[in-house]
Design a protein around this motif. Structure first.
Motif, PDB file in Angstrom:
ATOM      1  N   LYS A 153     -29.346  -0.306 -16.551  1.00 63.00           N
ATOM      2  CA  LYS A 153     -29.142   1.095 -16.135  1.00 63.00           C
ATOM      3  C   LYS A 153     -28.431   1.228 -14.794  1.00 63.00           C
ATOM      4  CE  LYS A 153     -31.189   2.152 -19.902  1.00 63.00           C
ATOM      5  NZ  LYS A 153     -30.353   2.459 -21.085  1.00 63.00           N
ATOM      6  N   THR A 154     -27.948   0.141 -14.226  1.00 60.06           N
ATOM      7  CA  THR A 154     -27.176   0.225 -12.982  1.00 60.06           C
ATOM      8  C   THR A 154     -25.787   0.780 -13.280  1.00 60.06           C
ATOM      9  OG1 THR A 154     -28.341  -1.687 -12.071  1.00 60.06           O
ATOM     10  CG2 THR A 154     -26.258  -1.066 -11.016  1.00 60.06           C
ATOM     11  N   PRO A 155     -25.359   1.825 -12.562  1.00 61.90           N
ATOM     12  CA  PRO A 155     -24.023   2.381 -12.805  1.00 61.90           C
ATOM     13  C   PRO A 155     -22.967   1.695 -11.933  1.00 61.90           C
ATOM     14  CG  PRO A 155     -25.204   3.823 -11.330  1.00 61.90           C
ATOM     15  CD  PRO A 155     -26.148   2.680 -11.650  1.00 61.90           C
ATOM     16  N   TYR A 156     -21.756   1.600 -12.448  1.00 62.67           N
ATOM     17  CA  TYR A 156     -20.645   0.988 -11.716  1.00 62.67           C
ATOM     18  C   TYR A 156     -19.404   1.870 -11.857  1.00 62.67           C
ATOM     19  CZ  TYR A 156     -23.516  -3.243 -11.742  1.00 62.67           C
ATOM     20  OH  TYR A 156     -24.532  -4.145 -11.583  1.00 62.67           O
ATOM     21  N   PHE A 157     -18.537   1.770 -10.860  1.00 68.99           N
ATOM     22  CA  PHE A 157     -17.239   2.435 -10.886  1.00 68.99           C
ATOM     23  C   PHE A 157     -16.194   1.369 -11.194  1.00 68.99           C
ATOM     24  CE2 PHE A 157     -13.348   4.049  -8.872  1.00 68.99           C
ATOM     25  CZ  PHE A 157     -13.311   5.362  -9.314  1.00 68.99           C
TER      26      PHE A 157
END
Length: 324
Positions: free
Chosen positions: A34-38
């Motif tokens: 669930k870690t978001p990245y750009f």
């Protein structure tokens, strides 16, 4: 690609309609934990300093940055066919046009910029950065568009509207170009000291997250230049609404500290930024680049410089040079 290069097992990858760079596309990736990245995918010309600089500054303990994450082979980007793949932590927030900087963030921006301007760069990195030369590119382009507006015949309605506008404002545009040229010549003769500058520090490149903290993003234009290349933004009419130029400067320099400002350099960069806007947006409109909505937005951006109390009036009022 994200799994092979970064070891990221991604559950979701969503395109983000952000930015005006046709050579880049950006995405929001959510890993299985669930870690978001750009995620940025870039085609064509890629200047490595755009990722090397924020990574180095972050490693020196300078905050308010979003440094790129390393691949599993410890590189700051991955080569994928004709593309570069770059991954950053995702900052969930809005830019400073949408969420104005608080008083405290103005002071912290000043402190952060002072650290950036005084950081000691390793020779290997410094040698890769371009140095300020006060080029004539934007002035030449703006003058060309100004001259062509007199006989312009366009099918596109936005281009015709720009012709009319440039003709109405031709005296102002010509004066801006002339002032920038004379100041550029003087600065070349003086050879002022150079520091690391972000060089595009408008409100759109400052992100405010949900907690109210801010981040300086988009280091594509990093350069060794007089510090006024960055200082021109505080009080220059490019940091969003909510405060007078005098209030912006007062708060910013509470954080930045006392410093001797080259009045000629500050005036040059404010004029040159306006001339660049005229050149870039004119090229987009006359070249019919992008959709009609994009060209109409470009025209609004260009014309906004001429509004009361906008960038042109601010540049004139703040110009302390006596020999222009």
């Amino acid at each position: 690609w994200l799994q092979d290069e970064y070891g990221l097992r991604v559950d979701d990858l969503s395109f983000l309609p952000l930015g005006a760079d046709e050579a880049s596309a950006v995405y929001r990736a959510v890993a299985k934990d669930k870690t978001p990245y750009f995620v940025k995918l870039r085609q064509g010309l890629f200047d490595e300093v755009s990722v090397l600089v924020p990574r180095y500054l972050s490693d020196q303990g300078i905050g308010h940055l979003v440094p790129p994450l390393p691949t599993m082979s410890r590189q700051l980007w991955a080569n994928l066919d004709a593309f570069k793949l770059i991954v950053y932590p995702l900052v969930e927030g809005r830019d400073a046009y949408e969420v104005p900087l608080s008083d405290d963030n103005w002071r912290r921006l000043g402190r952060a910029l002072k650290r950036i301007h005084t950081v000691e760069l390793p020779p290997a990195l410094a040698s890769r950065l371009p140095q300020e030369t006060y080029p004539s590119r934007w002035r030449h382009m703006a003058r060309t568009f100004l001259e062509s507006a007199e006989g312009g015949v366009h099918d596109d309605s936005t281009a015709r509207e720009l012709d009319v506008f440039l003709l109405a404002e031709q005296q102002v545009v010509a004066e801006l170009i002339g002032r920038a040229e004379r100041l550029a010549a003087a600065l070349r003769a003086q050879s002022p000291g150079l520091v690391l500058c972000h060089a595009d520090l408008h409100a759109g490149n400052i992100l405010i997250d949900g907690s109210g903290d801010f981040y300086i993003v988009d280091w594509d234009d990093a350069i060794l230049a007089p510090k006024e290349r960055d200082l021109m933004y505080a009080g220059g009419g490019l940091m969003g609404a909510g405060r007078t130029p005098q209030a912006e400067e007062a708060l910013f320099y509470e954080g930045y500290g006392q410093t001797q400002i080259d009045a000629g350099a500050l005036a040059y960069y404010r004029y040159e930024r306006i001339v660049q806007d005229i050149a870039v947006f004119s090229e987009q409109i006359f070249g019919e680049s992008g959709g009609s909505a994009d060209r109409e937005q470009a025209l609004r951006y260009l014309m906004s410089n001429f509004l009361p109390d906008s960038t042109i009036e601010i540049a004139y009022r703040s110009d302390k040079t006596l020999w222009v």
